[in-house]
Design a protein around this motif. Structure first.
Motif, mmCIF file in Angstrom:
data_model
loop_
_atom_site.group_PDB
_atom_site.id
_atom_site.type_symbol
_atom_site.label_atom_id
_atom_site.label_comp_id
_atom_site.label_asym_id
_atom_site.label_seq_id
_atom_site.Cartn_x
_atom_site.Cartn_y
_atom_site.Cartn_z
ATOM 1 N N ALA A 142 132.717 106.874 7.051
ATOM 2 C CA ALA A 142 132.594 106.970 8.506
ATOM 3 C C ALA A 142 133.490 105.930 9.169
ATOM 4 O O ALA A 142 133.450 104.745 8.809
ATOM 5 C CB ALA A 142 131.150 106.771 8.929
ATOM 6 N N GLN A 143 134.287 106.366 10.119
ATOM 7 C CA GLN A 143 135.131 105.462 10.900
ATOM 8 C C GLN A 143 134.799 105.658 12.377
ATOM 9 O O GLN A 143 134.809 106.782 12.879
ATOM 10 C CB GLN A 143 136.611 105.751 10.634
ATOM 11 C CG GLN A 143 136.982 105.595 9.171
ATOM 12 C CD GLN A 143 138.436 105.936 8.916
ATOM 13 O OE1 GLN A 143 139.330 105.161 9.218
ATOM 14 N NE2 GLN A 143 138.672 107.116 8.347
ATOM 15 N N ARG A 144 134.516 104.572 13.070
ATOM 16 C CA ARG A 144 134.071 104.625 14.461
ATOM 17 C C ARG A 144 135.218 104.365 15.424
ATOM 18 O O ARG A 144 136.014 103.447 15.206
ATOM 19 C CB ARG A 144 132.930 103.629 14.686
ATOM 20 C CG ARG A 144 131.634 104.085 14.038
ATOM 21 C CD ARG A 144 130.577 102.998 13.995
ATOM 22 N NE ARG A 144 129.280 103.550 13.622
ATOM 23 C CZ ARG A 144 128.923 103.869 12.393
ATOM 24 N NH1 ARG A 144 129.772 103.684 11.399
ATOM 25 N NH2 ARG A 144 127.730 104.370 12.138
ATOM 26 N N LEU A 145 135.284 105.161 16.471
ATOM 27 C CA LEU A 145 136.314 105.038 17.498
ATOM 28 C C LEU A 145 135.657 104.754 18.842
ATOM 29 O O LEU A 145 134.605 105.327 19.168
ATOM 30 C CB LEU A 145 137.125 106.328 17.602
ATOM 31 C CG LEU A 145 137.802 106.851 16.320
ATOM 32 C CD1 LEU A 145 138.485 108.180 16.609
ATOM 33 C CD2 LEU A 145 138.776 105.839 15.769
ATOM 34 N N THR A 146 136.281 103.898 19.643
ATOM 35 C CA THR A 146 135.814 103.596 20.998
ATOM 36 C C THR A 146 137.031 103.462 21.903
ATOM 37 O O THR A 146 138.023 102.846 21.515
ATOM 38 C CB THR A 146 135.003 102.285 21.027
ATOM 39 O OG1 THR A 146 133.915 102.371 20.116
ATOM 40 C CG2 THR A 146 134.446 102.030 22.432
ATOM 41 N N ALA A 159 133.313 108.107 19.216
ATOM 42 C CA ALA A 159 133.316 109.173 18.216
ATOM 43 C C ALA A 159 133.216 108.543 16.835
ATOM 44 O O ALA A 159 133.604 107.386 16.630
ATOM 45 C CB ALA A 159 134.576 110.026 18.322
ATOM 46 N N ILE A 160 132.662 109.293 15.906
ATOM 47 C CA ILE A 160 132.598 108.899 14.502
ATOM 48 C C ILE A 160 133.340 109.956 13.700
ATOM 49 O O ILE A 160 133.051 111.155 13.817
ATOM 50 C CB ILE A 160 131.139 108.793 14.008
ATOM 51 C CG1 ILE A 160 130.377 107.745 14.815
ATOM 52 C CG2 ILE A 160 131.100 108.448 12.516
ATOM 53 C CD1 ILE A 160 128.879 107.748 14.540
ATOM 54 N N VAL A 161 134.314 109.528 12.914
ATOM 55 C CA VAL A 161 135.082 110.447 12.070
ATOM 56 C C VAL A 161 134.569 110.291 10.643
ATOM 57 O O VAL A 161 134.698 109.220 10.040
ATOM 58 C CB VAL A 161 136.583 110.147 12.140
ATOM 59 C CG1 VAL A 161 137.360 111.145 11.286
ATOM 60 C CG2 VAL A 161 137.069 110.182 13.584
#
Length: 335
Positions: free
Chosen positions: A106-110, A122-124
């Motif tokens: 899981a990689q988190r974007l802000t 978003a979470i990729v």
């Protein structure tokens, strides 16, 4: 005893202070509450194997939890729903299997939004061992935090991959700001995806072989709406309990979006312009006001011989229904 079950008969015994009963069987507040008369129990006939959520109303019309029933649900919206099971609510084999040992990443974007105001997140989630540069289907999932935490869609993929039942995909869990505004047939949501989300995901974190949209309720509505309109962008759609009672600009008297009386506008749009490019998974609970619209949408897809599956679950408009539907939806798309 709070709730007793005999065959398909479910008897709800009112606690002190209860004047009415609401739940999946009244579509909560969309239909009239069932009044309590002289403190007598209320008996309903419900589907076998059903998971039924309910609450009591007090004299001030405030909902409260049944103090004699400890069975809670996966309801992230309200603290008061309690559940009754009519026999045994069937679980999918993937949920009954051991937890996967090889988990995705899981990689988190802000970032600060431009199409819609506010901080966006978003979470990729990519499969175990995925390497950027490898083409892979990418699903943009509406109501991302709920699908990631409550629905556990990433865990569904991990289990399906470990058992050899499916191939991997990238799951982009996109969190809404104002979901009513963004998801109610709003074409600006496509601008948000193409201008803000795609550039942060594709090429940077994943290499997309094709794109899909995934959502529940209003999230299912916007997914099928955009998926059907833009064949150059999307080839797959998953919708759980799609809010297919909707029409552009339709609101009730206080200005709230209309999901009960706006008609089935999207059904007629897709009848006129069939989404022949889509592979679609549709499902719904049988204890909700959207059962009929989802059946009719699935009927249209069947009449047009479009690639699709349709399933029903003996429960309501809630995360118990949708979490149970996730494995079959994922297996249909990636199996």
């Amino acid at each position: 005893m709070a709730v007793s079950v005999s065959g398909q008969l479910v008897t709800f015994s009112p606690p002190p202070g209860a004047v009415a009963l609401v739940g999946d069987f009244t579509d909560w507040r969309k239909q009239a509450p069932l009044p309590v008369t002289a403190g007598q129990p209320i008996t309903l006939t419900l589907p076998r194997g059903a998971w039924v959520e309910y609450a009591w109303l007090d004299a001030a019309d405030e909902a409260f939890a049944d103090p004699d029933n400890a069975q809670k649900s996966l309801n992230p919206w309200w603290p008061y729903p309690r559940a009754a099971v009519v026999g045994e609510y069937a679980r999918h084999p993937l949920w009954l299997a051991p937890e996967a040992t090889r988990k995705g990443t899981a990689q988190r974007l802000t970032w600060e939004g431009s199409v819609f105001p506010g901080t966006r997140r978003a979470i990729v989630y990519t499969p175990h061992g995925y390497q950027v540069g490898t083409p892979i289907p990418v699903y943009y999932v509406q109501d991302g935090v709920a699908f990631y935490r409550t629905g556990k869609l990433g865990e569904v993929m991990d289990r399906a991959l470990e058992t050899g039942l499916a191939t991997g995909a990238a799951l982009v869990f996109v969190e809404p700001g104002d979901r009513n505004e963004e998801y109610y047939l709003n074409s600006r949501y496509l601008d948000f995806l193409t201008q803000e989300v795609f550039p942060r995901v594709e090429g940077e974190l994943v290499t997309a072989s094709e794109r899909g949209l995934w959502g529940a309720s209003l999230g299912g509505l916007i997914s099928l709406y955009l998926g059907g309109r833009y064949p150059e962008l999307f080839s797959r759609v998953v919708s759980h309990s799609g809010a297919f009672i909707a029409r552009p600009g339709a609101t009730d008297a206080p200005g709230v979006i209309d999901t009960t009386g706006a008609g089935e506008w999207l059904l007629e749009e897709l009848r006129q312009t069939p989404p022949t490019h889509l592979k679609t998974s549709l499902d719904t609970g049988v204890l909700e006001w959207l059962t009929g619209p989802n059946r009719r949408m699935a009927g249209l897809f069947a009449d047009l011989a479009l690639p699709h599956q349709y399933r029903e679950y003996p429960s309501g408009h809630n995360w118990v229904t949708w979490r149970e539907a996730l494995p079959e939806a994922f297996l249909y798309m990636q199996g």
